[in-house]
Design a protein around this motif. Structure first.
Motif, PDB file in Angstrom:
ATOM      1  N   SER A  87       2.472  10.325   0.430  1.00 24.89           N
ATOM      2  CA  SER A  87       1.256  11.354  -0.183  1.00 24.89           C
ATOM      3  C   SER A  87       0.199  11.698   0.734  1.00 24.89           C
ATOM      4  CB  SER A  87       0.760  10.308  -1.423  1.00 24.89           C
ATOM      5  OG  SER A  87       0.262   9.084  -0.714  1.00 24.89           O
ATOM      6  N   SER A  88       0.396  11.041   2.002  1.00 28.00           N
ATOM      7  CA  SER A  88      -0.828  11.358   2.915  1.00 28.00           C
ATOM      8  C   SER A  88      -0.404  12.874   3.801  1.00 28.00           C
ATOM      9  CB  SER A  88      -0.977  10.423   3.933  1.00 28.00           C
ATOM     10  OG  SER A  88       0.179  10.230   4.841  1.00 28.00           O
ATOM     11  N   PHE A 110       3.006   1.557  -6.437  1.00 28.41           N
ATOM     12  CA  PHE A 110       2.721   2.107  -5.015  1.00 28.41           C
ATOM     13  C   PHE A 110       1.969   1.318  -4.368  1.00 28.41           C
ATOM     14  CE2 PHE A 110       3.987   6.552  -6.610  1.00 28.41           C
ATOM     15  CZ  PHE A 110       5.533   6.170  -6.464  1.00 28.41           C
ATOM     16  N   SER A 111       0.596   1.040  -4.738  1.00 23.64           N
ATOM     17  CA  SER A 111      -0.283   0.110  -4.331  1.00 23.64           C
ATOM     18  C   SER A 111      -0.016  -1.241  -3.969  1.00 23.64           C
ATOM     19  CB  SER A 111      -1.883   0.423  -4.907  1.00 23.64           C
ATOM     20  OG  SER A 111      -2.171   1.878  -4.822  1.00 23.64           O
ATOM     21  N   ASP A 131       5.663   7.132  -1.911  1.00 24.54           N
ATOM     22  CA  ASP A 131       4.761   7.114  -3.095  1.00 24.54           C
ATOM     23  C   ASP A 131       4.549   8.532  -3.556  1.00 24.54           C
ATOM     24  OD1 ASP A 131       3.297   8.176  -1.085  1.00 24.54           O
ATOM     25  OD2 ASP A 131       1.429   7.073  -1.531  1.00 24.54           O
ATOM     26  N   ALA A 153       2.045  -1.060  -1.011  1.00 27.54           N
ATOM     27  CA  ALA A 153       1.328  -1.003   0.182  1.00 27.54           C
ATOM     28  C   ALA A 153       0.842  -2.273   0.608  1.00 27.54           C
ATOM     29  CB  ALA A 153       0.509   0.147  -0.046  1.00 27.54           C
ATOM     30  N   LEU A 166       6.407   5.079   2.877  1.00 25.69           N
ATOM     31  CA  LEU A 166       6.361   4.269   1.637  1.00 25.69           C
ATOM     32  C   LEU A 166       6.511   5.698   0.924  1.00 25.69           C
ATOM     33  CD1 LEU A 166       5.854   2.497  -0.539  1.00 25.69           C
ATOM     34  CD2 LEU A 166       3.381   2.579  -0.292  1.00 25.69           C
ATOM     35  N   ARG A 199       1.900   6.332   3.973  1.00 23.37           N
ATOM     36  CA  ARG A 199       2.354   6.951   2.530  1.00 23.37           C
ATOM     37  C   ARG A 199       2.777   8.365   2.565  1.00 23.37           C
ATOM     38  NH1 ARG A 199      -0.482   4.598  -2.013  1.00 23.37           N
ATOM     39  NH2 ARG A 199      -1.474   2.687  -1.656  1.00 23.37           N
TER      40      ARG A 199
END
Length: 428
Positions: free
Chosen positions: A290-291, A272-273, A305, A276, A303, A288
């Motif tokens: 996840s944010s 994932f990173s 993730d 990014a 993204l 992301r």
């Protein structure tokens, strides 16, 4: 004698196996946890029931309808699911919670597999696709555990690999009680490797029996509604060497559709990173998943993730590129976007799903591209021509519906083997 040599070699390689696990834990810390389960200790095992083995995320998702049916038909039998990866483990708990037992499958050494089997005491073992190990099969048979290979698939490439170690794998394949194989071509490959014709049935792929969860569809509709009226495409289950091509293709798509949004979902969480950073280098504005933020009009990429949301991301999209196909990985599950009525784009490498990809391509549901430029062209065309996209999506949905029924055939075969064991009856 041949399995003894294999076990000796595996034992000598154990330091390297553990070192590899440690190295993987540097990027994915979950690999450093629950080591004792990989040695046949601990885990949430539920004895005297049904054992299902699904190596990772894809196999777990494919097995989910079967597991739900088994829980309903055999309420008196506990179900334990094993896997090999932390992402698979997370998917099992997300899908089933505490309804099933769960542990990592031990490494394939006779004393570890024997310990695991003696603790679990399964009435039957259902192995998904082709995740077979010589000592696992041997120890299960020694304990009189019937073994079913479910949704079995075997590409020509994999068959050639097995043929190179035929001295080791032929007894393993011959020991299977029943192989529920997807296609006639794969049945022939299994037969060449030692599976008796009488122990094999062509049931089709249970992946055709995918029924999108209405809750997931509601979540997708709600999420898509927050993004506004803009074209969306997804690049799903992408790999290293492929993300770069997808990102470059999206830049070309943006030249024609400035408000287009790409949902980019790498196959492995440890990447994932890295992805990014690729997006940052390409000067694409992204957020992301996840944010928890909602993509704004200026955002060009979401993204993905997160884990377990791929179907929802597909349902948010207007067109789908299935990863693992622009590089020589062999592709991933084409039936998930097909079941949602999406036009599908694939690279040239689909050997893991040859029959399914050819079926979809022949129906006009799947378009094959060779490179980044062709990918950009295919995406831009589907976004510019919604009617064409809908026609391709409808063709894929028809293929899925016309080939359903494998799950019921698989469940009937499992019932035959279970009924032989103490006269167990299923509750229909």
């Amino acid at each position: 004698m041949t399995r003894t040599l294999y076990s000796l070699f595996f034992t000598l390689c154990m330091p390297l196996v553990l070192l590899r696990l440690l190295l993987r834990a540097r990027k994915a810390p979950a690999y450093a946890r629950r080591w004792h389960e990989r040695l046949g200790l601990g885990g949430d095992l539920r004895p005297d029931g049904i054992w299902v083995h699904a190596v990772s995320v894809g196999e777990t998702i494919a097995a989910a309808p079967m597991v739900r049916a088994l829980l309903e038909r055999y309420p008196q039998l506990p179900v334990t699911i094993t896997c090999m990866t932390p992402t698979g483990s997370e998917q099992i708990r997300k899908l089933f919670g505490d309804r099933v037992g769960h542990a990592y499958l031990p490494y394939d050494l006779p004393w570890l597999q024997g310990r695991f089997i003696s603790r679990l005491r399964p009435r039957i073992g259902v192995i998904m696709e082709t995740e077979l190990w010589p000592n696992m099969v041997h120890e299960a048979k020694a304990a009189n555990v019937p073994l079913v290979l479910a949704n079995a698939r075997l590409s020509e490439r994999s068959a050639r690999g097995y043929q190179r170690v035929a001295w080791l794998v032929r007894p393993m394949f011959a020991a299977l009680d029943w192989v529920a194989v997807q296609t006639q071509a794969e049945a022939q490959r299994f037969a060449r490797l030692g599976v008796d014709q009488s122990a094999m049935s062509i049931t089709g792929s249970i992946k055709f029996d995918l029924q999108p969860d209405p809750i997931v569809l509601e979540q997708a509709a709600s999420l898509r509604g927050l993004w506004g009226d803009r074209p969306v495409w997804i690049a799903a289950s992408t790999h290293g060497g492929e993300d770069e091509q997808v990102i470059a293709a999206h830049r070309e798509v943006l030249a024609l559709h400035p408000d287009a949004l790409l949902i980019l979902v790498p196959r492995h969480p440890e990447r994932f990173s890295d992805v990014a950073r690729l997006l940052e280098s390409a000067n694409l504005k992204f957020i992301r998943r996840s944010s928890g933020e909602i993509p704004m009009r200026a955002d060009q990429v979401l993204l993905g993730d997160s884990m377990g949301e791929l179907l929802m991301f597909y349902a948010c999209s207007d067109a789908a590129f299935v990863g693992g196909s622009l590089i020589a990985h062999g592709g991933h599950n084409y039936l998930e976007p097909a079941a949602l009525g999406l036009p599908i784009i694939s690279g040239p490498h689909s050997f893991n799903f040859t029959e399914i990809s050819e079926l979809l391509e022949g129906a006009g549901a799947l378009q094959r591209v060779q490179n980044q430029a062709e990918l950009a062209g295919a995406v831009a065309h589907f976004l510019a021509e919604p009617k064409v996209a809908r026609q391709a999506g409808a063709a894929g949905l028809s293929v899925v519906r016309d080939n359903q029924g494998a799950l019921e055939r698989l469940l009937e075969g499992i019932a035959v083997r279970l009924d032989r064991d103490a006269g167990i009856d299923s509750r229909h």
